[in-house]
Design a protein around this motif. Structure first.
Motif, PDB file in Angstrom:
ATOM      1  N   THR A   3       0.829  -1.218   0.000  1.00  0.00           N
ATOM      2  CA  THR A   3       0.000   0.000   0.000  1.00  0.00           C
ATOM      3  C   THR A   3       0.857   1.261   0.000  1.00  0.00           C
ATOM      4  N   THR A   4       2.141   1.129   0.315  1.00  0.00           N
ATOM      5  CA  THR A   4       3.020   2.298   0.406  1.00  0.00           C
ATOM      6  C   THR A   4       3.748   2.579  -0.907  1.00  0.00           C
ATOM      7  N   LEU A   5       3.654   1.664  -1.867  1.00  0.00           N
ATOM      8  CA  LEU A   5       4.402   1.809  -3.105  1.00  0.00           C
ATOM      9  C   LEU A   5       3.681   2.735  -4.084  1.00  0.00           C
ATOM     10  N   LYS A   6       4.422   3.647  -4.649  1.00  0.00           N
ATOM     11  CA  LYS A   6       3.842   4.545  -5.644  1.00  0.00           C
ATOM     12  C   LYS A   6       3.634   3.825  -6.964  1.00  0.00           C
ATOM     13  N   GLU A   7       4.532   2.894  -7.276  1.00  0.00           N
ATOM     14  CA  GLU A   7       4.408   2.120  -8.511  1.00  0.00           C
ATOM     15  C   GLU A   7       4.464   0.633  -8.188  1.00  0.00           C
ATOM     16  N   ARG A   8       3.303   0.041  -8.009  1.00  0.00           N
ATOM     17  CA  ARG A   8       3.231  -1.389  -7.710  1.00  0.00           C
ATOM     18  C   ARG A   8       3.177  -2.194  -9.002  1.00  0.00           C
ATOM     19  N   LYS A   9       3.836  -3.346  -8.970  1.00  0.00           N
ATOM     20  CA  LYS A   9       3.720  -4.284 -10.078  1.00  0.00           C
ATOM     21  C   LYS A   9       2.350  -4.961  -9.983  1.00  0.00           C
ATOM     22  N   THR A  10       1.966  -5.619 -11.060  1.00  0.00           N
ATOM     23  CA  THR A  10       0.671  -6.298 -11.052  1.00  0.00           C
ATOM     24  C   THR A  10       0.753  -7.707 -10.463  1.00  0.00           C
ATOM     25  N   LEU A  11       1.977  -8.209 -10.238  1.00  0.00           N
ATOM     26  CA  LEU A  11       2.128  -9.552  -9.675  1.00  0.00           C
ATOM     27  C   LEU A  11       3.406  -9.639  -8.846  1.00  0.00           C
ATOM     28  N   TYR A  12       3.284 -10.227  -7.663  1.00  0.00           N
ATOM     29  CA  TYR A  12       4.442 -10.492  -6.808  1.00  0.00           C
ATOM     30  C   TYR A  12       4.372 -11.914  -6.269  1.00  0.00           C
ATOM     31  N   ILE A  13       5.533 -12.559  -6.213  1.00  0.00           N
ATOM     32  CA  ILE A  13       5.671 -13.808  -5.466  1.00  0.00           C
ATOM     33  C   ILE A  13       6.014 -13.430  -4.035  1.00  0.00           C
ATOM     34  N   ALA A  14       5.285 -13.981  -3.076  1.00  0.00           N
ATOM     35  CA  ALA A  14       5.539 -13.710  -1.662  1.00  0.00           C
ATOM     36  C   ALA A  14       5.935 -15.012  -0.969  1.00  0.00           C
ATOM     37  N   SER A  15       7.241 -15.179  -0.814  1.00  0.00           N
ATOM     38  CA  SER A  15       7.798 -16.370  -0.173  1.00  0.00           C
ATOM     39  C   SER A  15       9.095 -15.932   0.487  1.00  0.00           C
ATOM     40  N   ASP A  16       9.526 -16.620   1.531  1.00  0.00           N
ATOM     41  CA  ASP A  16      10.718 -16.149   2.233  1.00  0.00           C
ATOM     42  C   ASP A  16      11.977 -16.349   1.389  1.00  0.00           C
ATOM     43  N   SER A  17      13.108 -15.940   1.934  1.00  0.00           N
ATOM     44  CA  SER A  17      14.340 -15.850   1.148  1.00  0.00           C
ATOM     45  C   SER A  17      15.149 -17.144   1.095  1.00  0.00           C
ATOM     46  N   HIS A  18      14.663 -18.203   1.716  1.00  0.00           N
ATOM     47  CA  HIS A  18      15.458 -19.431   1.761  1.00  0.00           C
ATOM     48  C   HIS A  18      14.619 -20.676   1.453  1.00  0.00           C
ATOM     49  N   PRO A  19      14.238 -20.854   0.184  1.00  0.00           N
ATOM     50  CA  PRO A  19      13.626 -22.136  -0.195  1.00  0.00           C
ATOM     51  C   PRO A  19      14.572 -23.259   0.200  1.00  0.00           C
ATOM     52  N   THR A  20      14.022 -24.297   0.810  1.00  0.00           N
ATOM     53  CA  THR A  20      14.864 -25.331   1.425  1.00  0.00           C
ATOM     54  C   THR A  20      14.326 -26.719   1.108  1.00  0.00           C
ATOM     55  N   PRO A  21      15.200 -27.696   0.849  1.00  0.00           N
ATOM     56  CA  PRO A  21      14.710 -29.057   0.664  1.00  0.00           C
ATOM     57  C   PRO A  21      13.811 -29.476   1.833  1.00  0.00           C
ATOM     58  N   TYR A  22      12.683 -30.060   1.506  1.00  0.00           N
ATOM     59  CA  TYR A  22      11.700 -30.471   2.514  1.00  0.00           C
ATOM     60  C   TYR A  22      12.334 -31.366   3.578  1.00  0.00           C
ATOM     61  N   ASN A  23      13.188 -32.291   3.155  1.00  0.00           N
ATOM     62  CA  ASN A  23      13.820 -33.191   4.112  1.00  0.00           C
ATOM     63  C   ASN A  23      14.691 -32.437   5.112  1.00  0.00           C
ATOM     64  N   ASP A  24      15.367 -31.386   4.658  1.00  0.00           N
ATOM     65  CA  ASP A  24      16.198 -30.581   5.557  1.00  0.00           C
ATOM     66  C   ASP A  24      15.345 -29.888   6.620  1.00  0.00           C
ATOM     67  N   VAL A  25      14.158 -29.441   6.212  1.00  0.00           N
ATOM     68  CA  VAL A  25      13.248 -28.797   7.171  1.00  0.00           C
ATOM     69  C   VAL A  25      12.824 -29.803   8.242  1.00  0.00           C
ATOM     70  N   LEU A  26      12.460 -31.011   7.819  1.00  0.00           N
ATOM     71  CA  LEU A  26      12.042 -32.046   8.776  1.00  0.00           C
ATOM     72  C   LEU A  26      13.155 -32.397   9.744  1.00  0.00           C
ATOM     73  N   ILE A  27      14.350 -32.575   9.223  1.00  0.00           N
ATOM     74  CA  ILE A  27      15.481 -32.958  10.075  1.00  0.00           C
ATOM     75  C   ILE A  27      15.810 -31.853  11.075  1.00  0.00           C
ATOM     76  N   TRP A  28      15.818 -30.604  10.623  1.00  0.00           N
ATOM     77  CA  TRP A  28      16.104 -29.467  11.514  1.00  0.00           C
ATOM     78  C   TRP A  28      15.059 -29.364  12.611  1.00  0.00           C
ATOM     79  N   LEU A  29      13.778 -29.475  12.238  1.00  0.00           N
ATOM     80  CA  LEU A  29      12.707 -29.380  13.230  1.00  0.00           C
ATOM     81  C   LEU A  29      12.763 -30.525  14.235  1.00  0.00           C
ATOM     82  N   SER A  30      13.041 -31.741  13.752  1.00  0.00           N
ATOM     83  CA  SER A  30      13.086 -32.891  14.665  1.00  0.00           C
ATOM     84  C   SER A  30      14.207 -32.732  15.685  1.00  0.00           C
ATOM     85  N   LYS A  31      15.340 -32.156  15.274  1.00  0.00           N
ATOM     86  CA  LYS A  31      16.439 -31.912  16.208  1.00  0.00           C
ATOM     87  C   LYS A  31      16.044 -30.874  17.251  1.00  0.00           C
TER      88      LYS A  31
END
Length: 279
Positions: A197-225
């Motif tokens: 809402t603060t942008l004077k010139e907004r694009k018509t499309l944005y991808i909104a995802s965090d900066s570190h896409p990670t292998p799913y298995n790595d996420v499971l292993i990290w969380l389990s630890k």
């Protein structure tokens, strides 16, 4: 006298209610639309968007962020075809042209071999969920309004700990086939929508995802630890892996717009407010 901004949030659910609080904190007048509301809540309208409705107030921004009642074709049609059409018609009949922000999903992207996707990447509509998400996007694009579509990846955060629950009950399994996990924390979902809402010139499309896409298995292993659980078992068949999207969602365009992530990776997000300590 400075104009006080106003917003209508169509769908004050998990993300919408968080956005409402954030905009209120910035001194916006915010009205929400929900299927039902609590008694005494004067800032929320109880409207069934499946049917035609009218709007009395004028708004600077309208956020459309409806979630289907269930994962059925009819519910997706109601949310992303009927609901969008009725909302746009209500705005047209009230003779107003607010900025329109439509919340969509990165599930629309066709990529499934682990490659990087950007806003210009191809989409596919090979399921009813993708079909009606695309219909919703197209209705907004043809509305004549100043619009932006935001495609969120997997949303997690407070009260949404499905992966942790599955690790604890032993149903979360390591995948035989490589699968990239793309996530975004609730706080960043609201933060991004507010930022736009603060942008004077907004694009018509944005991808909104965090900066570190990670292998799913790595996420499971990290969380389990972190949870001090035994490592998850590997799935017997790779069939379930094929039902998970395998792509790297780029948030470069969003970063270029000036947004700074509160939780740039799943690690900060899961550790926020001692989330893991609560489980």
């Amino acid at each position: 006298m400075t104009h006080k901004k106003s917003a209508l949030i169509v769908g004050c659910g998990y993300v919408g209610s968080q956005l409402k609080k954030l905009l209120h904190s910035h001194n916006w007048d915010v009205t929400g639309i929900k299927r039902s509301k609590e008694n005494g809540d004067k800032t929320t309208l109880s409207i069934d968007i499946k049917r035609k409705f009218s709007l009395k107030e004028k708004y600077d921004f309208v956020f459309y962020m409806i979630s289907p009642n269930s994962r059925t074709e009819e519910c997706y049609k109601e949310a992303f075809e009927k609901g969008v059409s009725n909302t746009l018609q209500a705005l047209k009949e009230s003779l107003q042209k607010p900025s329109f922000i439509f919340v969509s999903s990165t599930s629309l992207f066709a990529e499934n071999s682990g490659k990087r996707v950007t806003e210009s990447s191809a989409i596919e509509t090979d399921s009813f969920s993708k079909k009606y998400l695309n219909i919703g996007e197209q209705l907004v694009k043809k509305s004549g309004l100043h619009f932006t579509v935001v495609r969120f990846s997997g949303i997690y955060g407070p009260n949404r700990y499905r992966l942790i629950d599955r690790l604890k009950d032993g149903t979360a399994l390591l995948k035989k086939n490589p699968v990239i996990s793309n996530r975004i924390h609730l706080a960043d979902c609201a933060g991004i929508l507010c930022h736009l809402t603060t942008l004077k010139e907004r694009k018509t499309l944005y991808i909104a995802s965090d900066s570190h896409p990670t292998p799913y298995n790595d996420v499971l292993i990290w969380l389990s630890k972190k949870l001090e659980l035994d490592p998850p078992r590997e799935e017997i068949s790779s069939k379930s892996s094929r039902h998970m999207s395998n792509k790297i969602c780029s948030n470069e365009l969003l970063i270029q717009s000036g947004y700074t992530f509160i939780y740039p990776s799943f690690r900060e997000g899961f550790l926020a407010n001692k989330i893991l300590m609560k489980c």
